[in-house]
Design an enzyme around this catalytic site. Structure first.
Site, PDB file in Angstrom:
ATOM      1  N   HIS A 204      -2.460   7.361   7.364  1.00  0.00           N
ATOM      2  CA  HIS A 204      -1.470   8.267   6.742  1.00  0.00           C
ATOM      3  C   HIS A 204      -2.150   9.540   6.248  1.00  0.00           C
ATOM      4  O   HIS A 204      -1.620  10.645   6.412  1.00  0.00           O
ATOM      5  CB  HIS A 204      -0.778   7.586   5.560  1.00  0.00           C
ATOM      6  CG  HIS A 204       0.389   6.710   5.924  1.00  0.00           C
ATOM      7  ND1 HIS A 204       1.470   7.161   6.644  1.00  0.00           N
ATOM      8  CD2 HIS A 204       0.651   5.411   5.639  1.00  0.00           C
ATOM      9  CE1 HIS A 204       2.353   6.175   6.792  1.00  0.00           C
ATOM     10  NE2 HIS A 204       1.876   5.098   6.203  1.00  0.00           N
TER      11      HIS A 204
ATOM     12  N   CYS B 219       5.882  -0.422   7.551  1.00  0.00           N
ATOM     13  CA  CYS B 219       5.560   0.836   6.857  1.00  0.00           C
ATOM     14  C   CYS B 219       6.778   1.254   6.047  1.00  0.00           C
ATOM     15  O   CYS B 219       7.900   1.248   6.570  1.00  0.00           O
ATOM     16  CB  CYS B 219       5.204   1.926   7.884  1.00  0.00           C
ATOM     17  SG  CYS B 219       4.777   3.510   7.125  1.00  0.00           S
ATOM     18  N   LEU B 220       6.548   1.612   4.793  1.00  0.00           N
ATOM     19  CA  LEU B 220       7.659   2.032   3.936  1.00  0.00           C
ATOM     20  C   LEU B 220       8.285   3.334   4.450  1.00  0.00           C
ATOM     21  O   LEU B 220       9.419   3.642   4.095  1.00  0.00           O
ATOM     22  CB  LEU B 220       7.171   2.204   2.493  1.00  0.00           C
ATOM     23  CG  LEU B 220       6.617   0.921   1.852  1.00  0.00           C
ATOM     24  CD1 LEU B 220       6.025   1.216   0.481  1.00  0.00           C
ATOM     25  CD2 LEU B 220       7.701  -0.152   1.747  1.00  0.00           C
TER      26      LEU B 220
ATOM     27  N   HIS C  30      -4.451   1.380   7.691  1.00  0.00           N
ATOM     28  CA  HIS C  30      -3.093   1.931   7.827  1.00  0.00           C
ATOM     29  C   HIS C  30      -2.913   3.116   6.868  1.00  0.00           C
ATOM     30  O   HIS C  30      -2.399   4.176   7.255  1.00  0.00           O
ATOM     31  CB  HIS C  30      -2.097   0.793   7.531  1.00  0.00           C
ATOM     32  CG  HIS C  30      -0.657   1.172   7.531  1.00  0.00           C
ATOM     33  ND1 HIS C  30       0.261   0.680   8.439  1.00  0.00           N
ATOM     34  CD2 HIS C  30       0.066   1.976   6.695  1.00  0.00           C
ATOM     35  CE1 HIS C  30       1.453   1.171   8.173  1.00  0.00           C
ATOM     36  NE2 HIS C  30       1.371   1.960   7.111  1.00  0.00           N
ATOM     37  N   GLU C  31      -3.338   2.932   5.611  1.00  0.00           N
ATOM     38  CA  GLU C  31      -3.160   4.010   4.614  1.00  0.00           C
ATOM     39  C   GLU C  31      -4.073   5.201   4.922  1.00  0.00           C
ATOM     40  O   GLU C  31      -3.678   6.355   4.726  1.00  0.00           O
ATOM     41  CB  GLU C  31      -3.431   3.487   3.191  1.00  0.00           C
ATOM     42  CG  GLU C  31      -2.588   2.305   2.754  1.00  0.00           C
ATOM     43  CD  GLU C  31      -1.105   2.469   2.982  1.00  0.00           C
ATOM     44  OE1 GLU C  31      -0.614   3.620   3.004  1.00  0.00           O
ATOM     45  OE2 GLU C  31      -0.421   1.450   3.162  1.00  0.00           O
TER      46      GLU C  31
ATOM     47  N   GLN D 178       2.772   9.934   1.982  1.00  0.00           N
ATOM     48  CA  GLN D 178       4.133   9.380   2.093  1.00  0.00           C
ATOM     49  C   GLN D 178       5.051   9.875   0.970  1.00  0.00           C
ATOM     50  O   GLN D 178       6.267   9.768   1.080  1.00  0.00           O
ATOM     51  CB  GLN D 178       4.083   7.848   2.066  1.00  0.00           C
ATOM     52  CG  GLN D 178       3.405   7.254   3.302  1.00  0.00           C
ATOM     53  CD  GLN D 178       3.272   5.754   3.175  1.00  0.00           C
ATOM     54  OE1 GLN D 178       2.308   5.263   2.607  1.00  0.00           O
ATOM     55  NE2 GLN D 178       4.242   5.020   3.674  1.00  0.00           N
TER      56      GLN D 178
ATOM     57  N   GLY E 210       0.841  -1.195   0.000  1.00  0.00           N
ATOM     58  CA  GLY E 210       0.000   0.000   0.000  1.00  0.00           C
ATOM     59  C   GLY E 210       0.872   1.240   0.000  1.00  0.00           C
ATOM     60  O   GLY E 210       2.082   1.168   0.287  1.00  0.00           O
TER      61      GLY E 210
HETATM   62  O1  K1U Z   1       1.951   2.409   4.124  1.00  0.00           O
HETATM   63  C1  K1U Z   1       2.954   1.786   3.838  1.00  0.00           C
HETATM   64  O2  K1U Z   1       4.053   2.198   4.137  1.00  0.00           O
HETATM   65  C2  K1U Z   1       2.850   0.469   3.114  1.00  0.00           C
HETATM   66  C3  K1U Z   1       2.852  -0.711   4.064  1.00  0.00           C
HETATM   67  C4  K1U Z   1       1.459  -1.252   4.172  1.00  0.00           C
HETATM   68  C5  K1U Z   1       1.221  -2.228   5.281  1.00  0.00           C
HETATM   69  C6  K1U Z   1       1.950  -3.398   5.409  1.00  0.00           C
HETATM   70  C7  K1U Z   1       1.663  -4.288   6.426  1.00  0.00           C
HETATM   71  C8  K1U Z   1       0.652  -4.012   7.304  1.00  0.00           C
HETATM   72  C9  K1U Z   1      -0.039  -2.831   7.183  1.00  0.00           C
HETATM   73  C10 K1U Z   1       0.233  -1.936   6.161  1.00  0.00           C
HETATM   74  C11 K1U Z   1       3.786  -1.745   3.494  1.00  0.00           C
HETATM   75  O3  K1U Z   1       3.574  -2.321   2.493  1.00  0.00           O
HETATM   76  S1  K1U Z   1       5.213  -2.033   4.400  1.00  0.00           S
HETATM   77  C12 K1U Z   1       6.005  -3.358   3.581  1.00  0.00           C
HETATM   78  C13 K1U Z   1       5.740  -4.572   4.341  1.00  0.00           C
HETATM   79  O4  K1U Z   1       6.113  -4.615   5.482  1.00  0.00           O
HETATM   80  C14 K1U Z   1       5.007  -5.694   3.795  1.00  0.00           C
HETATM   81  C15 K1U Z   1       5.051  -5.976   2.469  1.00  0.00           C
HETATM   82  C16 K1U Z   1       4.325  -7.063   1.992  1.00  0.00           C
HETATM   83  C17 K1U Z   1       3.573  -7.826   2.845  1.00  0.00           C
HETATM   84  C18 K1U Z   1       3.525  -7.531   4.186  1.00  0.00           C
HETATM   85  C19 K1U Z   1       4.272  -6.466   4.665  1.00  0.00           C
HETATM   86 ZN    ZN Z   2       2.735   3.240   6.167  1.00  0.00          ZN
END
Ligand code: K1U
Ligand code: ZN
Length: 167
Positions: A137, A91-92, A133-134, A51, A46
């Site tokens: 943000h 979170c990225l 989560h998004e 961000q 996401g």
């Molecule tokens: O908002 C963001 O930074 C994106 C975030 C979304 C998210 C991941 C896990 C739980 C809630 C929200 C990410 O994608 S972080 C990357 C990551 O940790 C991940 C990637 C693929 C599958 C699971 C986690």
């Molecule tokens: Zn995030």
């Protein structure tokens, strides 16, 4: 299309509240396309416009392993929620930090698509977590702010150490 730089916590711009999108014009469509490219390149599931330092209510999400399920949500609003789930979030904008957050299990979101048409999305599991989560943000909230003060202090120290090591 372009890769956009992702803001890192504790950048104060992550606390900006996003404004609703009026007309879904070429700029918004380009932003959504660039956000999707940026999310895929960063291996995220996401990304919120906040961000990438664009403070408008735009989210992209794809929780499929094959990266074939892109959903773009413009002006999303949660219109129903129930239940509770705990999920280990990342979170990225907070690289290398993962922790459990409690959120609603089931949600219904109303949003506009890139064509401007309103639609409703029912979500549970990781899709529900990711949408919440998004949407945080877009309200200027980063997931670590759901954790205890002590954990937040430790995370800030760890990120500062990572930043020093990267210099
Ligand atoms: O908002 C963001 O930074 C994106 C975030 C979304 C998210 C991941 C896990 C739980 C809630 C929200 C990410 O994608 S972080 C990357 C990551 O940790 C991940 C990637 C693929 C599958 C699971 C986690
Ligand atoms: Zn995030």
């Amino acid at each position: 299309m372009a890769l956009l730089p992702i803001l890192c916590f504790p950048d104060p711009r992550l606390h900006t509240v996003a404004k609703p999108v009026g007309t879904i014009d070429a700029r918004i469509k380009q932003l959504a396309a660039d956000m999707a490219e940026t999310m895929y390149a960063a291996r995220g599931i996401g990304l919120a416009a906040t961000q990438v330092d664009q403070h408008v209510r735009v989210i992209v999400i794809d929780t499929t392993e094959e990266q074939t399920g892109l959903v773009t949500l413009i002006n999303p609003e949660i219109i129903a929620r129930d239940g509770e789930q705990v999920y280990e979030e990342g979170c990225l904008s907070v690289p290398g930090i993962y922790d459990n957050v409690t959120r609603a299990e089931n949600i219904t979101v109303r949003a506009q698509g890139l064509d401007g048409k309103p639609f409703e999305l029912k979500a549970d599991g990781v899709l529900s977590v990711c949408v919440q989560h998004e949407m945080d943000h877009l309200m200027g909230i980063v997931f670590v702010e759901h954790l205890s003060r002590l954990k937040q202090t430790r995370i800030q120290a760890k990120l500062a150490k990572q930043a020093r090591a990267a210099k």
